[in-house]
Enzyme design. Structure first.
Site, PDB file in Angstrom:
ATOM      1  N   ASP A  17       1.112  -1.001   0.064  1.00 37.19           N
ATOM      2  CA  ASP A  17      -0.040   0.055   0.100  1.00 37.19           C
ATOM      3  C   ASP A  17       0.781   1.111   0.304  1.00 37.19           C
ATOM      4  OD1 ASP A  17      -2.485   1.398   0.251  1.00 37.19           O
ATOM      5  OD2 ASP A  17      -1.677   1.830   2.445  1.00 37.19           O
ATOM      6  N   ASP A  19      -0.095   4.910   1.286  1.00 36.44           N
ATOM      7  CA  ASP A  19      -0.233   6.158   2.216  1.00 36.44           C
ATOM      8  C   ASP A  19      -0.337   5.313   3.476  1.00 36.44           C
ATOM      9  OD1 ASP A  19      -0.939   8.547   0.723  1.00 36.44           O
ATOM     10  OD2 ASP A  19      -2.362   7.445  -0.238  1.00 36.44           O
TER      11      ASP A  19
END
Length: 220
Positions: A17, A19
């Site tokens: 991922d 953020d």
């Protein structure tokens, strides 16, 4: 006779991922979403914890606001997030960690759009990987596993032979549903959650080895 210790597990690829996992952008995102929530009369304290790890369109759609132009609202949020990168920075150790990975053995799977992902990675000083799966590329966003499955498929590996790095509940569920192992990065947490998965405070403490056959071994 004592049994031999089991060798550490290795993986074909790492799927990250973005953020909260490679970069910290929580404050910037929450500033923009706070303004959006106030424009629509939402309770900010209740709303803000729900924004992390999911696509903007899905977040807005969940509010069931009447007479809303979804595309215009998504564009408003995206523009605000691209313009506000104050405080966006790499998770400690992340830049060195991904630089050590073979380019064909890792990808980013993010709920951000391509323009937003590139703006935030640039602000954090993280070179984008060869493969990024973004909001535009999947019909359903996290917690649906489509993004992680697509990343593994594009790299040429079984997703069950990949390790997912996540920080938010939606992303963790996506990794689980994809059938991958998951490690949870806690460096940028502002809303802690319970998880049965291994935790990684940041990449400064992570150990990485690349086997002769290209497989990746990771330990926190």
């Amino acid at each position: 006779m004592a049994s031999s210790p089991r060798a550490p597990k290795t993986y074909q690829a790492f799927l990250f991922d973005m953020d909260g996992t490679l970069i910290t952008s929580t404050a910037a995102a929450e500033r923009v979403w706070t303004r959006w929530a106030q424009r629509h009369g939402l309770d900010v304290a209740t709303f803000i914890p729900t924004i992390h790890g999911v696509r903007a369109a899905d977040t807005i759609r969940r509010q069931n606001l009447p007479d809303i132009d979804l595309a215009a609202e998504v564009a408003w949020v995206e523009r605000g997030e691209i313009e506000d990168v104050d405080g966006v920075a790499p998770i400690p150790g992340a830049i060195d960690f991904v630089r050590r990975l073979p380019p064909d053995r890792w990808a980013v799977v993010t709920s951000a759009t391509v323009p937003l992902a590139r703006a935030r990675l640039a602000a954090a000083g993280v070179t984008p990987p060869a493969l990024m799966i973004t909001a535009e590329q999947v019909e359903r966003g996290k917690p649906d596993p489509a993004g992680y499955r697509l990343a593994a498929q594009t790299l040429g590996f079984d997703v069950a032979d990949c390790l997912v790095f996540e920080d938010a509940e939606a992303g963790i569920k996506a990794g689980e549903a994809a059938g991958a192992d998951v490690v949870v990065v806690t460096a940028a947490w502002t809303h802690p959650l319970e998880t049965p998965h291994p935790r990684l405070a940041d990449y400064a403490q992570a150990r990485l080895a690349i086997e002769d056959d290209g497989r990746l071994r990771f330990a926190a």
